[in-house]
Design a protein around this motif. Structure first.
Motif, PDB file in Angstrom:
ATOM      1  N   SER A   1     -19.948  -9.333 -15.099  1.00  0.00           N
ATOM      2  CA  SER A   1     -21.061 -10.087 -15.673  1.00  0.00           C
ATOM      3  C   SER A   1     -21.773  -9.215 -16.698  1.00  0.00           C
ATOM      4  CB  SER A   1     -22.040 -10.534 -14.583  1.00  0.00           C
ATOM      5  OG  SER A   1     -22.673  -9.415 -14.015  1.00  0.00           O
ATOM      6  N   LEU A   2     -22.366  -9.880 -17.637  1.00  0.00           N
ATOM      7  CA  LEU A   2     -23.076  -9.216 -18.706  1.00  0.00           C
ATOM      8  C   LEU A   2     -24.211 -10.139 -19.102  1.00  0.00           C
ATOM      9  CD1 LEU A   2     -23.040  -6.776 -20.676  1.00  0.00           C
ATOM     10  CD2 LEU A   2     -21.622  -8.164 -22.170  1.00  0.00           C
ATOM     11  N   ASN A   3     -25.405  -9.602 -19.175  1.00  0.00           N
ATOM     12  CA  ASN A   3     -26.560 -10.405 -19.544  1.00  0.00           C
ATOM     13  C   ASN A   3     -26.628 -10.498 -21.065  1.00  0.00           C
ATOM     14  OD1 ASN A   3     -28.916 -11.851 -19.472  1.00  0.00           O
ATOM     15  ND2 ASN A   3     -30.212 -10.095 -19.012  1.00  0.00           N
TER      16      ASN A   3
ATOM     17  N   ARG B   1     -15.873 -15.845 -21.454  1.00  0.00           N
ATOM     18  CA  ARG B   1     -14.989 -16.869 -20.875  1.00  0.00           C
ATOM     19  C   ARG B   1     -15.825 -17.869 -20.074  1.00  0.00           C
ATOM     20  NH1 ARG B   1     -10.400 -16.589 -16.163  1.00  0.00           N
ATOM     21  NH2 ARG B   1      -9.404 -18.560 -16.692  1.00  0.00           N
ATOM     22  N   ARG B   2     -16.779 -17.346 -19.326  1.00  0.00           N
ATOM     23  CA  ARG B   2     -17.666 -18.205 -18.540  1.00  0.00           C
ATOM     24  C   ARG B   2     -18.389 -19.183 -19.477  1.00  0.00           C
ATOM     25  NH1 ARG B   2     -20.159 -14.110 -15.990  1.00  0.00           N
ATOM     26  NH2 ARG B   2     -18.517 -13.890 -14.478  1.00  0.00           N
TER      27      ARG B   2
ATOM     28  N   ALA C   1     -14.110  -5.767 -20.742  1.00  0.00           N
ATOM     29  CA  ALA C   1     -13.741  -6.714 -19.682  1.00  0.00           C
ATOM     30  C   ALA C   1     -14.955  -7.510 -19.220  1.00  0.00           C
ATOM     31  CB  ALA C   1     -13.102  -5.969 -18.513  1.00  0.00           C
ATOM     32  N   ASP C   2     -16.107  -6.852 -19.068  1.00  0.00           N
ATOM     33  CA  ASP C   2     -17.339  -7.574 -18.711  1.00  0.00           C
ATOM     34  C   ASP C   2     -17.692  -8.595 -19.783  1.00  0.00           C
ATOM     35  OD1 ASP C   2     -17.664  -6.155 -16.322  1.00  0.00           O
ATOM     36  OD2 ASP C   2     -19.044  -4.688 -17.221  1.00  0.00           O
ATOM     37  N   LEU C   3     -17.590  -8.185 -21.049  1.00  0.00           N
ATOM     38  CA  LEU C   3     -17.879  -9.090 -22.160  1.00  0.00           C
ATOM     39  C   LEU C   3     -16.916 -10.277 -22.153  1.00  0.00           C
ATOM     40  CD1 LEU C   3     -19.329  -9.780 -24.840  1.00  0.00           C
ATOM     41  CD2 LEU C   3     -17.622  -8.334 -25.989  1.00  0.00           C
ATOM     42  N   ALA C   4     -15.631 -10.005 -22.000  1.00  0.00           N
ATOM     43  CA  ALA C   4     -14.628 -11.073 -21.982  1.00  0.00           C
ATOM     44  C   ALA C   4     -14.886 -12.043 -20.832  1.00  0.00           C
ATOM     45  CB  ALA C   4     -13.223 -10.489 -21.896  1.00  0.00           C
TER      46      ALA C   4
ATOM     47  N   LEU D   1      -9.206  -5.368 -13.591  1.00  0.00           N
ATOM     48  CA  LEU D   1      -8.958  -6.730 -13.119  1.00  0.00           C
ATOM     49  C   LEU D   1     -10.221  -7.314 -12.486  1.00  0.00           C
ATOM     50  CD1 LEU D   1      -7.128  -9.144 -12.526  1.00  0.00           C
ATOM     51  CD2 LEU D   1      -6.416  -7.973 -10.429  1.00  0.00           C
ATOM     52  N   ASP D   2     -10.902  -6.508 -11.680  1.00  0.00           N
ATOM     53  CA  ASP D   2     -12.136  -6.974 -11.044  1.00  0.00           C
ATOM     54  C   ASP D   2     -13.166  -7.376 -12.095  1.00  0.00           C
ATOM     55  OD1 ASP D   2     -13.843  -7.360  -8.666  1.00  0.00           O
ATOM     56  OD2 ASP D   2     -14.989  -5.694  -9.547  1.00  0.00           O
ATOM     57  N   ARG D   3     -13.323  -6.575 -13.114  1.00  0.00           N
ATOM     58  CA  ARG D   3     -14.308  -6.879 -14.157  1.00  0.00           C
ATOM     59  C   ARG D   3     -13.889  -8.067 -15.011  1.00  0.00           C
ATOM     60  NH1 ARG D   3     -17.797  -2.045 -16.343  1.00  0.00           N
ATOM     61  NH2 ARG D   3     -18.043  -0.822 -14.456  1.00  0.00           N
TER      62      ARG D   3
END
Length: 175
Positions: free
Chosen positions: A84-86, A118-119, A111-114, A77-79
């Motif tokens: 974040s992902l560069n 999303r951002r 989850a980081d990718l999603a 959930l936190d991720r």
């Protein structure tokens, strides 16, 4: 990154094996290979009629891993909400990285990718291939958590559905 691999499985363990998805260890069996009996984990996939046999001696060679459990959900959930992902701005470099993450299937990387895609979707919308990758990441995460009997899993599934149906720039117009 949170380690997910463990090499000893018991009957009833939920596992993930690409490209099949979520499966359940049914036990072990012996099968002949090169004239000698080898021991394998028997994995059944409830959503299909597929069955896989994974060598007990070296399950890591197949990419099998334990599926998420309730204890993993707070980090997930936190991720999903703050990860974040560069991601490279150049499409070909971004496509390579995204393809690697999707193929690996690590739920925390997904989850980081999603979260990052999303951002991007909220800020300016996504090009077609990025949108496809975004939806693939969401679908892979949903498959892994949808059958967990946990309140947080249900909340996460709701969040994934909300994000799936969110139009581009939705959050920007809501703020």
């Amino acid at each position: 990154m949170t380690p997910l691999k463990q090499t000893a499985f018991l009957p009833g363990d939920r596992v993930v094996l690409s490209p099949y998805g979520i499966g359940v260890v049914c036990g072990t069996c012996e099968r002949p290979l090169g004239g000698q009996a080898q021991t394998y984990y028997q994995i059944e996939f409830p959503s299909t009629v597929s069955r896989a046999y994974i060598p007990v001696a070296d399950p890591d060679c197949t990419g099998i891993r334990r599926a998420l459990n309730a204890a993993d959900l707070p980090e997930l959930l936190d991720r999903l909400t703050r990860g974040s992902l560069n991601l490279p701005r150049q499409w070909s470099a971004r496509h390579r990285l995204v393809t690697e993450i999707l193929a690996c299937g690590n739920p925390f990387e997904l989850a980081d990718l999603a979260c990052e895609l999303r951002r991007w979707n909220v800020q300016r919308g996504l090009p077609d291939l990025d949108r496809q990758a975004f939806r693939r990441a969401l679908k892979l995460l949903e498959q892994e958590i949808s059958d967990l009997p946990d309140q947080l899993a249900a909340q996460l599934c709701g969040l994934l559905q909300e994000v799936w149906n969110e139009p581009p720039n939705a959050a920007a117009s809501a703020v």
